[in-house]
Each structure stands twice: as C-alpha cells, then as structure tokens.
Scaffold this active site. Structure first.
Site, PDB file in Angstrom:
ATOM      1  N   GLY A 115      32.399  42.627  40.596  1.00 51.93           N
ATOM      2  CA  GLY A 115      31.484  43.360  39.734  1.00 51.93           C
ATOM      3  C   GLY A 115      30.568  44.303  40.499  1.00 51.93           C
ATOM      4  N   THR A 160      38.671  47.670  22.150  1.00 54.17           N
ATOM      5  CA  THR A 160      40.026  48.200  22.324  1.00 54.17           C
ATOM      6  C   THR A 160      40.188  48.843  23.698  1.00 54.17           C
ATOM      7  OG1 THR A 160      41.744  49.596  21.369  1.00 54.17           O
ATOM      8  CG2 THR A 160      39.541  50.518  21.378  1.00 54.17           C
ATOM      9  N   HIS A 161      41.444  48.812  24.180  1.00 53.08           N
ATOM     10  CA  HIS A 161      41.810  49.567  25.385  1.00 53.08           C
ATOM     11  C   HIS A 161      42.779  50.697  25.026  1.00 53.08           C
ATOM     12  CE1 HIS A 161      39.880  46.722  27.959  1.00 53.08           C
ATOM     13  NE2 HIS A 161      40.777  45.779  27.860  1.00 53.08           N
ATOM     14  N   LYS A 176      39.500  46.983  32.789  1.00 44.50           N
ATOM     15  CA  LYS A 176      38.737  46.747  34.025  1.00 44.50           C
ATOM     16  C   LYS A 176      37.551  47.692  34.213  1.00 44.50           C
ATOM     17  CE  LYS A 176      40.113  43.725  35.337  1.00 44.50           C
ATOM     18  NZ  LYS A 176      39.862  42.476  34.531  1.00 44.50           N
ATOM     19  N   SER A 198      40.595  46.796  40.843  1.00 39.63           N
ATOM     20  CA  SER A 198      40.373  45.691  39.920  1.00 39.63           C
ATOM     21  C   SER A 198      41.637  45.407  39.103  1.00 39.63           C
ATOM     22  CB  SER A 198      39.208  46.038  38.992  1.00 39.63           C
ATOM     23  OG  SER A 198      38.969  44.996  38.081  1.00 39.63           O
ATOM     24  N   THR A 217      34.377  46.090  29.844  1.00 37.69           N
ATOM     25  CA  THR A 217      34.502  45.755  28.417  1.00 37.69           C
ATOM     26  C   THR A 217      33.747  44.475  28.062  1.00 37.69           C
ATOM     27  OG1 THR A 217      36.826  46.251  28.893  1.00 37.69           O
ATOM     28  CG2 THR A 217      36.240  45.779  26.603  1.00 37.69           C
TER      29      THR A 217
END
Ligand code: NAG
Length: 266
Positions: free
Chosen positions: A230, A78-79, A25, A109, A28
């Site tokens: 956003g 990637t997270h 969140k 979020s 990305t």
C-alpha cells in the site's frame, strides 16, 4: 463469462446508486471502505457486518449482495472498461467516483495479485507480465484506455476523479472532496474517525476488508497478501533500468495528448 456479461449488461441502475470505478489494484477496497464509513455514519459495527465485496458488491461478478433487494442507496464497485458499463448508469446519471493509480505501481501490484488470486492464468516472469500489461493483455484490459476513457465521462455525468497517490498523501483532504461531491457534511471528529479507520494498517487487520474471508483455494494470501504494501513507488524496487526506459517510451506514446498527470513517487 457469457452469463456474467448478460447479467451486468441488463443491470438496472438507480439514480441514488454510487459507483466506484477503478482499474484493478488501484485502491478499490480502500475507497469502498471510506464510502461505507460515510454511508454508515462512521458506525464501525455496521461496517463490520459483512466482507467488503458484499457491502460494496462487484457489478461484473453478481455477488448475492447486489440485487434489487439491496436497499438504496447502493454502493457498487466495478473494474469494467467504460465501453462495457451498462447504459442504465448513464441514463440514471449515477454518480461515479473513479480512482486511478500510477501504471508502474499497478503493474507490480497486479503481478503479485495474479500469483495469489487463482482465477488468473499463470503470470510467468515479471518481464513477461509487464509486456502483457503494456499490451493490455490482462484481465480488464488496457490500463491506458481505462484511466483515459473513464476520465472523459466527467461532464456527461457527475464523476469525481481521484488519485491513489493523493489519497496516500492526504486522505483527509480527499475525504473532504468526496463529501463535497456527495453533497454531505460530517463533523470534524467524524472525518478524523474515518481517516483513522482507513489507514493501511487498519485496513490490513480488518477481516471484513482484507479478504481473509475468501478461501485459500481462490486467494492464497501466503503467496502474497491482498493488502501487500500500500505504498507509492514500490515499482522502483522491481523495475530494472531497462524495463523502466522501455516502459517510459511506450507510456509516452500511449498517453500522448492525455491531460492526466500521474505521480510515480511522493
Ligand atoms: C486479516 O485480518 C485478520 C484479523 O485481524 C488477521 O488475523 C489476518 O492476518 C489478516 N490477513 C492478512 C493477510 O493480513
């Protein structure tokens, strides 16, 4: 989980891979689209060829798009916490773009995402979720650890540390930073074209970026859209005064000695 762990721990990176790393969140999909536009020379048709998660596959999920057949140069997202990054990325000195977002907006979020993305356990009340978030008891673990540990990579490898809030404030300036980091140059018109294509409004109506391609059983966008608001500072409409004070005190402890400066509003 074990299978996916085995998969990504043996992942072989290539020197010309580009890794986009973020806590969930934190922008990305946004930065993935910016990178795609840069890599595809602003060609909208090419950027519409497949959903975002296939064009810029998620390392830990092993989407079909992420295989050794994917032509170089690959964009990968990637997270993962830094400690879980496959060693190969470090050995190959892969360039990394890290994007961080202020913890309060991330928490709000993430709460909405937990409700709509069915792979997550029930988030419970906002108050409960916020406690879990502060404790790092959420998918991908502690935000505090994530933003700090990845920052420490800058030096050992080539890492560009970006902030969601800066992208919100001036996307053109941040795109120029990315281009400089990549050692690429684009015409002024092309940069404007990328700026235009990656606005929140454009991203939200882009079926190859807005996750509309994911079945409703997996992500129910009627509960909460993937592209929700956003904005910077949405947390103010959600945090109570008490939650905010509690959060700030905890934050000060967790971030003590950290040089990163996050903006809670613009
Ligand atoms: C995603 O984009 C499609 C095509 O523009 C649009 O019909 C749909 O409403 C969008 N989804 C969301 C959740 O905004």
């Amino acid at each position: 989980l074990l299978i996916s762990f085995l998969w990504f721990s043996i992942f072989q990176a290539w020197p010309d891979d580009l890794l986009i790393s973020t806590y969930p969140k934190s922008g990305t999909t946004w930065v993935a689209e910016i990178m795609e536009m840069i890599y595809q020379d602003g060609n909208l048709e090419k950027c519409q060829r497949a959903p975002t998660y296939e064009r810029v596959p998620i390392l830990e999920l092993k989407w079909p798009g992420l295989s050794t057949e994917t032509p170089a140069p690959r964009l990968i997202r990637t997270h993962l916490q830094l400690a879980l990054l496959p060693q190969s990325f470090l050995d190959q000195k892969v360039k990394v773009i890290y994007v961080a977002r202020n913890a309060k907006d991330v928490a709000v979020s993430y709460y909405n995402f937990y409700k709509m993305a069915k792979g997550h356990p029930e988030p419970g009340t906002w108050d409960n979720f916020l406690e879990k978030f502060m404790d790092g008891q959420v998918s991908f673990g502690s935000w505090y650890q994530h933003v700090q540990k990845w920052g420490e990579l800058d030096g050992p490898i080539n890492l560009l540390y970006l902030f969601y809030e800066d992208l919100k404030e001036n996307r053109k300036r941040e795109i120029r930073k990315i281009l400089e980091f990549l050692g690429r140059s684009l015409s002024e018109e092309m940069v404007d074209h990328i700026v235009q294509h990656t606005s929140f409004k454009e991203m939200k109506k882009n079926p190859m970026a807005n996750y509309t391609t994911i079945p409703i059983e997996i992500m129910d966008q009627n509960i909460s859209p993937f592209m929700r608001k956003g904005i910077v500072g949405d947390w103010k409409s959600v945090f109570t005064v008490a939650q905010n004070e509690h959060f700030d005190a905890h934050y000060a402890k967790k971030m003590a000695g950290c040089k990163l400066k996050f903006r809670w509003q613009l």
